[in-house]
Design an enzyme around this catalytic site. Structure first.
Site, PDB file in Angstrom:
ATOM      1  CE  LYS A  53      -3.823  -2.434   2.175  1.00 31.81           C
ATOM      2  NZ  LYS A  53      -4.538  -2.839   3.386  1.00 31.81           N
ATOM      3  CD  GLN A  97      -3.496  -4.447   6.507  1.00 27.19           C
ATOM      4  OE1 GLN A  97      -3.682  -3.375   5.920  1.00 27.19           O
ATOM      5  NE2 GLN A  97      -3.771  -5.606   5.953  1.00 27.19           N
ATOM      6  CG  ASP A 120      -9.769   0.128   5.249  1.00 26.36           C
ATOM      7  OD1 ASP A 120      -9.441  -0.384   4.166  1.00 26.36           O
ATOM      8  OD2 ASP A 120      -9.089   0.036   6.292  1.00 26.36           O
TER       9      ASP A 120
END
Ligand code: GUN
Length: 286
Positions: A53, A97, A120
């Site tokens: 990422k 995460q 997200d």
């Protein structure tokens, strides 16, 4: 019939080129888009995802911050870091995460992220915006699946779509995005007695279960679009999806490969979300 492959690598490249252009335009205004990624613990798979990422940000002109903490990090300290990033004007997207160590409540952390930085799209607010059709940040994987479906040129209006899987991160938002595109949507899951009964009627199947060979040739309507979200390993350790690719390719009209289908699109759509958040910030702050 031999299905046409839907190339997630090529589509990602196209979308990322656009991300790069938009990032450069913001940077020229002194508003470089920024993503903060927090990794707690030392899970090797998570470390790889997070590195990818951050690398994708760097390659496309986004600023990125990676914060790594030991698995013993107290929840209160993680929440304090999220609060600091919420207040940081150089950060437009925050991603913590998952999975988190067991002593940390993931939903508590997700809800602590400012809504406009929730790249997200996992918060209750983002999920509610998707459900009600309000603008907002959409979860990257189903958002990427929609782009893959759009790339076939098939209009979803009036089509029957079957989603296999009901997770909060993929299955449920996928169903809502398909509904928003005017498809008739069926959601199947582990308690569905006869999966094939549904999939055989589907113009679009999205498989997101995490079990290989969940969808086989005799379960697919000729010409259907098949999107494979699965990431599994076969006996030989080779990466494979939820779909029997060779068999289903003989029946479907379009199919995503694994690897090279949905996978590359997930990080791409994270970049798109970060950029969207940064563009929105540029519009709304002086
Ligand atoms: N862990 C695996 N996939 C994801 C993702 O898309 N977002 C976050 N935050 N954690 C993950």
């Amino acid at each position: 019939m031999q299905a046409l492959p839907i190339d997630g690598v090529a589509l990602s490249r196209q979308i990322r080129a656009d991300v790069g252009r938009r990032a450069a335009a913001l940077t020229a205004q002194g508003r470089k888009p920024g993503l903060a990624v927090i990794l707690v613990g030392d899970d090797p798979a998570s470390a790889v995802y997070v590195r990818n990422k951050v690398k994708a940000c760097e390659e496309h002109g986004l600023h990125s911050v990676l914060e790594r903490y030991p698995a013993t990090l107290p929840e209160a300290e993680l929440l304090a870091r999220v609060a600091a990033l919420n207040a940081d004007p150089a950060v437009h997207g925050i991603l913590v995460q998952m999975p988190l160590p067991r002593h940390i409540d993931p939903q508590q952390v997700i809800e602590a992220i400012a809504t406009h930085k929730d790249v997200d799209g996992f918060s209750v607010h983002s999920a509610g915006a998707l459900m009600t059709g309000l603008p907002g940040l959409r979860p990257a994987t189903p958002f990427g699946c929609m782009k893959l479906i759009e790339s076939t040129g098939v209009n979803l209006k009036g089509k029957h779509a079957v989603v296999i899987g009901r997770s909060n991160t993929v299955g449920k938002p996928m169903a809502l995005l398909l509904l928003q595109a005017h498809a008739t949507v069926t959601v199947c899951h582990s308690a569905t007695p006869d999966l094939a009964l549904h999939t055989r009627q589907a113009d679009v199947v999205v498989a997101a279960v995490g079990r290989r060979n969940t969808l086989t040739a005799e379960m697919v309507k000729p010409g259907a679009i098949v999107i494979d979200v699965g990431m599994n390993r076969n006996e030989a350790g080779k990466l494979c999806g939820d779909v029997d690719f060779a068999g289903v390719s003989e029946v479907a009209g379009w199919i995503t490969p694994v690897p090279g289908g949905v996978g590359p699109m997930t990080i791409t759509m994270l970049l798109v979300n970060t950029l969207q958040a940064a563009e929105e910030a540029a519009r709304t702050t002086a």
